[in-house]
Write an enzyme that holds these catalytic residues in place. Structure first.
Site, PDB file in Angstrom:
ATOM      1  N   ARG A   1      10.848  -1.564  11.356  1.00  0.00           N
ATOM      2  CA  ARG A   1       9.794  -0.942  12.158  1.00  0.00           C
ATOM      3  C   ARG A   1       9.615  -1.708  13.460  1.00  0.00           C
ATOM      4  O   ARG A   1       9.711  -2.918  13.485  1.00  0.00           O
ATOM      5  CB  ARG A   1       8.480  -0.980  11.374  1.00  0.00           C
ATOM      6  CG  ARG A   1       8.178   0.325  10.688  1.00  0.00           C
ATOM      7  CD  ARG A   1       7.009   0.209   9.770  1.00  0.00           C
ATOM      8  NE  ARG A   1       5.780  -0.216  10.414  1.00  0.00           N
ATOM      9  CZ  ARG A   1       4.578  -0.119   9.852  1.00  0.00           C
ATOM     10  NH1 ARG A   1       4.451   0.392   8.646  1.00  0.00           N
ATOM     11  NH2 ARG A   1       3.509  -0.529  10.472  1.00  0.00           N
TER      12      ARG A   1
ATOM     13  N   LYS B   1       0.825  -1.209   0.000  1.00  0.00           N
ATOM     14  CA  LYS B   1       0.000   0.000   0.000  1.00  0.00           C
ATOM     15  C   LYS B   1       0.860   1.261   0.000  1.00  0.00           C
ATOM     16  O   LYS B   1       0.614   2.175  -0.766  1.00  0.00           O
ATOM     17  CB  LYS B   1      -0.909   0.040   1.239  1.00  0.00           C
ATOM     18  CG  LYS B   1      -1.989  -0.998   1.266  1.00  0.00           C
ATOM     19  CD  LYS B   1      -3.037  -0.676   2.325  1.00  0.00           C
ATOM     20  CE  LYS B   1      -2.516  -0.700   3.742  1.00  0.00           C
ATOM     21  NZ  LYS B   1      -2.130  -2.027   4.231  1.00  0.00           N
TER      22      LYS B   1
ATOM     23  N   ARG C   1     -10.002   1.405   8.866  1.00  0.00           N
ATOM     24  CA  ARG C   1      -9.604   0.048   9.238  1.00  0.00           C
ATOM     25  C   ARG C   1     -10.756  -0.677   9.908  1.00  0.00           C
ATOM     26  O   ARG C   1     -10.637  -1.859  10.197  1.00  0.00           O
ATOM     27  CB  ARG C   1      -8.448   0.120  10.219  1.00  0.00           C
ATOM     28  CG  ARG C   1      -7.080  -0.193   9.592  1.00  0.00           C
ATOM     29  CD  ARG C   1      -6.083  -0.080  10.693  1.00  0.00           C
ATOM     30  NE  ARG C   1      -4.818  -0.681  10.518  1.00  0.00           N
ATOM     31  CZ  ARG C   1      -3.753  -0.088  10.009  1.00  0.00           C
ATOM     32  NH1 ARG C   1      -3.852   1.089   9.451  1.00  0.00           N
ATOM     33  NH2 ARG C   1      -2.591  -0.697  10.018  1.00  0.00           N
TER      34      ARG C   1
ATOM     35  N   ARG D   1      -1.276  -8.087  13.884  1.00  0.00           N
ATOM     36  CA  ARG D   1      -1.823  -7.120  12.921  1.00  0.00           C
ATOM     37  C   ARG D   1      -2.589  -7.831  11.813  1.00  0.00           C
ATOM     38  O   ARG D   1      -3.633  -7.364  11.374  1.00  0.00           O
ATOM     39  CB  ARG D   1      -0.698  -6.253  12.343  1.00  0.00           C
ATOM     40  CG  ARG D   1      -0.286  -5.147  13.318  1.00  0.00           C
ATOM     41  CD  ARG D   1       1.168  -4.769  13.170  1.00  0.00           C
ATOM     42  NE  ARG D   1       1.425  -4.110  11.923  1.00  0.00           N
ATOM     43  CZ  ARG D   1       2.553  -4.255  11.239  1.00  0.00           C
ATOM     44  NH1 ARG D   1       3.509  -5.036  11.677  1.00  0.00           N
ATOM     45  NH2 ARG D   1       2.719  -3.596  10.130  1.00  0.00           N
TER      46      ARG D   1
ATOM     47  N   ARG E   1      11.003  -6.280   5.520  1.00  0.00           N
ATOM     48  CA  ARG E   1      10.803  -4.846   5.261  1.00  0.00           C
ATOM     49  C   ARG E   1      11.698  -3.978   6.146  1.00  0.00           C
ATOM     50  O   ARG E   1      11.888  -4.248   7.326  1.00  0.00           O
ATOM     51  CB  ARG E   1       9.336  -4.495   5.538  1.00  0.00           C
ATOM     52  CG  ARG E   1       9.047  -3.003   5.506  1.00  0.00           C
ATOM     53  CD  ARG E   1       7.601  -2.721   5.323  1.00  0.00           C
ATOM     54  NE  ARG E   1       6.829  -2.827   6.556  1.00  0.00           N
ATOM     55  CZ  ARG E   1       5.519  -2.583   6.614  1.00  0.00           C
ATOM     56  NH1 ARG E   1       4.842  -2.261   5.523  1.00  0.00           N
ATOM     57  NH2 ARG E   1       4.888  -2.690   7.750  1.00  0.00           N
TER      58      ARG E   1
HETATM   59  P1  AMP Z   1       0.278   1.099   9.412  1.00  0.00           P
HETATM   60  O1  AMP Z   1       1.530   1.846   9.114  1.00  0.00           O
HETATM   61  O2  AMP Z   1      -0.879   1.504   8.543  1.00  0.00           O
HETATM   62  O3  AMP Z   1       0.478  -0.402   9.438  1.00  0.00           O
HETATM   63  O4  AMP Z   1      -0.153   1.514  10.910  1.00  0.00           O
HETATM   64  C1  AMP Z   1       0.690   1.291  12.012  1.00  0.00           C
HETATM   65  C2  AMP Z   1      -0.127   1.266  13.305  1.00  0.00           C
HETATM   66  O5  AMP Z   1      -0.786   2.526  13.493  1.00  0.00           O
HETATM   67  C3  AMP Z   1      -1.260   0.240  13.332  1.00  0.00           C
HETATM   68  O6  AMP Z   1      -0.801  -1.061  13.693  1.00  0.00           O
HETATM   69  C4  AMP Z   1      -2.177   0.855  14.381  1.00  0.00           C
HETATM   70  O7  AMP Z   1      -1.657   0.687  15.699  1.00  0.00           O
HETATM   71  C5  AMP Z   1      -2.084   2.338  14.067  1.00  0.00           C
HETATM   72  N1  AMP Z   1      -3.097   2.753  13.048  1.00  0.00           N
HETATM   73  C6  AMP Z   1      -2.864   3.236  11.803  1.00  0.00           C
HETATM   74  N2  AMP Z   1      -4.012   3.521  11.169  1.00  0.00           N
HETATM   75  C7  AMP Z   1      -5.013   3.197  12.036  1.00  0.00           C
HETATM   76  C8  AMP Z   1      -6.433   3.237  11.957  1.00  0.00           C
HETATM   77  N3  AMP Z   1      -7.073   3.644  10.854  1.00  0.00           N
HETATM   78  N4  AMP Z   1      -7.143   2.827  13.048  1.00  0.00           N
HETATM   79  C9  AMP Z   1      -6.519   2.411  14.169  1.00  0.00           C
HETATM   80  N5  AMP Z   1      -5.183   2.335  14.313  1.00  0.00           N
HETATM   81  C10 AMP Z   1      -4.415   2.722  13.260  1.00  0.00           C
END
Ligand code: AMP
Length: 228
Positions: free
Chosen positions: A164, A19, A95, A175, A132
């Site tokens: 990360r 993404k 999400r 996740r 990654r």
């Molecule tokens: P990502 O980089 O999109 O994988 O997001 C990293 C982390 O940020 C996720 O594992 C959540 O803890 C938090 N996060 C990001 N976007 C959301 C969302 N829309 N709703 C809830 N938590 C989020």
């Protein structure tokens, strides 16, 4: 020469489906901001703001940040002039179905153009996530098989390229579990809204980008009145 139209786009897909990479490319193509809730949250954590300190532990475990906090953050971002003028590409949001409902409310009287699903099998995203690496400063993605040119220093901004904190085995599993339980139902939700477009997310980034743009344009034109 035809002007490239803007777009109001949500990009869905498992963690590791590509993404981030595709959203950056699509945001250049459509000249709209790439709004990544994960990047925004990591920025807050890095700057050690009160909000960042509150969400860090949640993120490190791979849990979801409470809906109300995220919706407020996105609503403020989409209210800014660049997003209001040409649109946006949302990455990592919504999400949950509740977040998707709040997004449609936020956009009224407009609506999204497309919810794009980048489809990649679970075994492949597990492999991609484990290898990654990301720039701690600008978020550019790399991997152990495609590292930056010089010694884990970002090619784009010179920042340090690291793993990360939530790309550990336990957090990855958590996740993906949350994705299946809370985010996968969104595909059905957007299908019913007639906004869902699925694209095969495997292959070279250029090939996937081409597929995405073709699919977005085909969907837009399918919904457009004759002659538009
Ligand atoms: P990502 O980089 O999109 O994988 O997001 C990293 C982390 O940020 C996720 O594992 C959540 O803890 C938090 N996060 C990001 N976007 C959301 C969302 N829309 N709703 C809830 N938590 C989020």
């Amino acid at each position: 020469m035809a002007l490239v139209p803007g777009v109001r786009l949500v990009v869905l897909g498992k963690q590791g489906a590509g993404k981030g990479t595709q959203c950056v490319r699509l945001s250049h193509h459509y000249v709209v901001p790439h709004v990544s809730t994960g990047d925004m949250l990591r920025g807050e954590v890095k700057s050690r703001t009160p909000f960042g300190l509150k969400v860090k532990a949640i993120m490190d475990k791979g849990e979801l940040v409470p809906d109300e906090l995220i919706v407020e953050m996105v609503s403020q971002r989409l209210g800014e002039s660049d997003a209001r003028a040409r649109g946006f590409i949302l990455d990592g949001f919504p999400r949950t179905i509740w977040q998707a409902e709040q997004l449609s409310e936020m956009l009224k009287p407009d609506r999204l153009d497309v919810a794009l699903d980048l489809d990649v099998a679970t075994e492949m995203v597990m492999r991609r996530l484990a290898s990654r690496r990301v720039c701690a400063d600008c978020g550019t993605n790399y991997s152990v098989t495609a590292p930056p040119t010089v010694n884990w220093t970002c090619d784009v901004c010179g920042g340090e390229v690291v793993q990360r904190e939530d790309d550990t085995e336990d957090a990855i599993r958590r996740r993906l579990e949350l994705y299946e339980r809370q985010t996968a139902p969104l595909l059905e939700w957007y299908r019913k809204e007639n906004l869902l477009v699925s694209v095969d997310g495997t292959g070279a980034p250029d090939t996937v980008s081409r597929r995405c743009v073709e699919a977005i344009e085909a969907h837009r034109h399918a919904g457009a009145p004759e002659g538009a």
